[in-house]
Each structure stands twice: as structure tokens, then as C-alpha cells.
Design a protein around this motif. Structure first.
Motif, short mmCIF file in Angstrom:
data_model
loop_
_atom_site.label_atom_id
_atom_site.label_comp_id
_atom_site.label_asym_id
_atom_site.label_seq_id
_atom_site.Cartn_x
_atom_site.Cartn_y
_atom_site.Cartn_z
N GLU A 8 0.83 -1.21 0.00
CA GLU A 8 0.00 0.00 0.00
C GLU A 8 0.87 1.26 0.00
O GLU A 8 0.58 2.22 -0.72
CB GLU A 8 -0.92 0.02 1.22
CG GLU A 8 -2.03 -1.00 1.17
CD GLU A 8 -2.85 -1.02 2.46
OE1 GLU A 8 -2.73 -0.09 3.29
OE2 GLU A 8 -3.60 -1.99 2.64
N PHE A 9 1.92 1.24 0.81
CA PHE A 9 2.81 2.40 0.91
C PHE A 9 3.48 2.69 -0.43
O PHE A 9 3.51 3.84 -0.89
CB PHE A 9 3.86 2.14 2.00
CG PHE A 9 4.78 3.30 2.23
CD1 PHE A 9 4.42 4.32 3.09
CD2 PHE A 9 6.01 3.36 1.59
CE1 PHE A 9 5.27 5.40 3.30
CE2 PHE A 9 6.86 4.44 1.80
CZ PHE A 9 6.49 5.46 2.66
N VAL A 10 4.01 1.67 -1.08
CA VAL A 10 4.68 1.85 -2.37
C VAL A 10 3.68 2.33 -3.42
O VAL A 10 3.97 3.26 -4.19
CB VAL A 10 5.39 0.55 -2.82
CG1 VAL A 10 5.92 0.68 -4.24
CG2 VAL A 10 6.52 0.20 -1.85
N ARG A 11 2.50 1.74 -3.43
CA ARG A 11 1.48 2.14 -4.40
C ARG A 11 1.11 3.61 -4.19
O ARG A 11 1.03 4.38 -5.15
CB ARG A 11 0.25 1.25 -4.28
CG ARG A 11 -0.80 1.51 -5.32
CD ARG A 11 -1.98 0.52 -5.30
NE ARG A 11 -2.41 0.11 -3.98
CZ ARG A 11 -2.12 -1.07 -3.41
NH1 ARG A 11 -1.36 -1.94 -4.05
NH2 ARG A 11 -2.56 -1.38 -2.22
N ASP A 12 0.89 4.02 -2.94
CA ASP A 12 0.53 5.41 -2.66
C ASP A 12 1.68 6.37 -2.97
O ASP A 12 1.45 7.50 -3.38
CB ASP A 12 0.12 5.58 -1.19
CG ASP A 12 -1.23 4.98 -0.88
OD1 ASP A 12 -1.95 4.57 -1.82
OD2 ASP A 12 -1.57 4.90 0.32
N GLY B 54 14.07 7.86 -6.03
CA GLY B 54 14.19 9.04 -5.18
C GLY B 54 12.89 9.41 -4.49
O GLY B 54 12.87 9.74 -3.31
N ARG B 55 11.79 9.33 -5.25
CA ARG B 55 10.47 9.64 -4.65
C ARG B 55 10.12 8.65 -3.55
O ARG B 55 9.61 9.02 -2.49
CB ARG B 55 9.41 9.62 -5.74
CG ARG B 55 8.57 10.84 -5.76
CD ARG B 55 7.54 10.86 -6.84
NE ARG B 55 7.38 9.58 -7.50
CZ ARG B 55 6.56 9.38 -8.51
NH1 ARG B 55 5.85 10.35 -8.99
NH2 ARG B 55 6.45 8.20 -9.07
N LEU B 56 10.39 7.36 -3.79
CA LEU B 56 10.09 6.35 -2.77
C LEU B 56 11.01 6.51 -1.57
O LEU B 56 10.56 6.40 -0.42
CB LEU B 56 10.21 4.94 -3.35
CG LEU B 56 9.88 3.81 -2.38
CD1 LEU B 56 8.47 3.96 -1.80
CD2 LEU B 56 10.05 2.46 -3.05
N LEU C 33 3.42 2.13 -7.97
CA LEU C 33 3.87 0.82 -8.45
C LEU C 33 3.32 -0.29 -7.58
O LEU C 33 3.09 -0.11 -6.39
CB LEU C 33 5.40 0.75 -8.43
CG LEU C 33 6.13 1.70 -9.37
CD1 LEU C 33 7.64 1.61 -9.16
CD2 LEU C 33 5.77 1.42 -10.82
N ASN C 34 3.16 -1.47 -8.19
CA ASN C 34 2.71 -2.66 -7.47
C ASN C 34 3.95 -3.48 -7.10
O ASN C 34 4.48 -4.22 -7.92
CB ASN C 34 1.76 -3.48 -8.34
CG ASN C 34 1.33 -4.77 -7.67
OD1 ASN C 34 1.63 -5.02 -6.51
ND2 ASN C 34 0.62 -5.60 -8.42
N ILE C 35 4.40 -3.35 -5.86
CA ILE C 35 5.61 -4.05 -5.40
C ILE C 35 5.42 -5.57 -5.37
O ILE C 35 6.39 -6.31 -5.29
CB ILE C 35 6.07 -3.49 -4.02
CG1 ILE C 35 7.53 -3.87 -3.71
CG2 ILE C 35 5.16 -3.98 -2.92
CD1 ILE C 35 8.54 -3.15 -4.53
N ASP C 36 4.17 -6.03 -5.46
CA ASP C 36 3.89 -7.46 -5.50
C ASP C 36 3.97 -8.03 -6.91
O ASP C 36 3.86 -9.25 -7.10
CB ASP C 36 2.51 -7.76 -4.90
CG ASP C 36 2.48 -7.49 -3.41
OD1 ASP C 36 3.52 -7.70 -2.74
OD2 ASP C 36 1.42 -7.06 -2.89
N ASP C 37 4.18 -7.19 -7.91
CA ASP C 37 4.34 -7.64 -9.28
C ASP C 37 5.57 -8.56 -9.35
O ASP C 37 6.60 -8.28 -8.72
CB ASP C 37 4.55 -6.42 -10.19
CG ASP C 37 4.54 -6.79 -11.66
OD1 ASP C 37 5.37 -7.63 -12.08
OD2 ASP C 37 3.72 -6.22 -12.38
#
Length: 93
Positions: free
Chosen positions: A33-37, A72-74, A41-45
Motif C-alpha cells: 500500500e505504501f509503495v502504491r501510494d 528518489g520519490r520512494l 507501483l505494485n511491489i507485488d508484481d
């Protein structure tokens, strides 16, 4: 692919407490959820699966695959998340 150096990655891994396979206090679900927001991106891909597929390994794969502006954004979002809240009365000192 980001231009992070070995030393930068190691320092970030220590800061984000990745040695045990997790990232900070995230569960798999909350990290996704954090990465998506944060970066959409879908980190589970499957493209982010690396090693044993732990949260820390998926973050490492993202660092390897994504361009500097995404990484950088993440990283900024993760730093904001783990930065102590100044003046928070519930925070232990």
C-alpha cells in the motif's frame, strides 16, 4: 535503473532495518500500500521478486529496476515515514 552506489544502498538498508528481510515496521500488505501510494507501483508484481521475495528483497529489486526519479520519490517517502515526529507527546524519548 537507479544510480545508487553500494555504500548508499548499505546505509539505506541499515536505516530501513532491512537485515531481517523486512522494511521498517511494514507488513507485506502495508508495504505494498505504501509503495502504491508513494510511487504508483505494485511491489507485488513478479518483476520485483528477488531472492526469497521478502519485503526487503522486493525493495532491493525496485532499486535495481526503476529510474532515479522513482527511486528518489520512494526514498523520500520512506525517510518521511521513519523520521521521528518532533513534538509528538506519545513518542518515547
Amino acid at each position: 535503473m537507479s544510480d545508487m552506489t553500494f555504500t548508499e544502498r548499505k546505509k539505506l538498508e541499515e536505516l530501513f532495518q532491512m537485515e531481517g528481510g523486512s522494511v521498517l515496521d511494514f507488513t507485506d500488505r502495508t508495504f505494498a500500500e505504501f509503495v502504491r501510494d508513494s510511487v504508483g507501483l505494485n511491489i507485488d508484481d513478479p518483476i520485483y521478486h528477488y531472492g526469497n521475495g521478502s519485503t526487503a528483497n522486493r525493495l532491493r529489486r525496485l532499486w535495481m529496476r526503476e529510474p532515479d526519479h522513482v527511486v528518489g520519490r520512494l526514498l523520500q517517502a520512506l525517510l518521511d515515514y521513519c523520521r521521528p515526529k518532533v513534538g509528538n507527546p506519545t513518542q518515547e524519548r
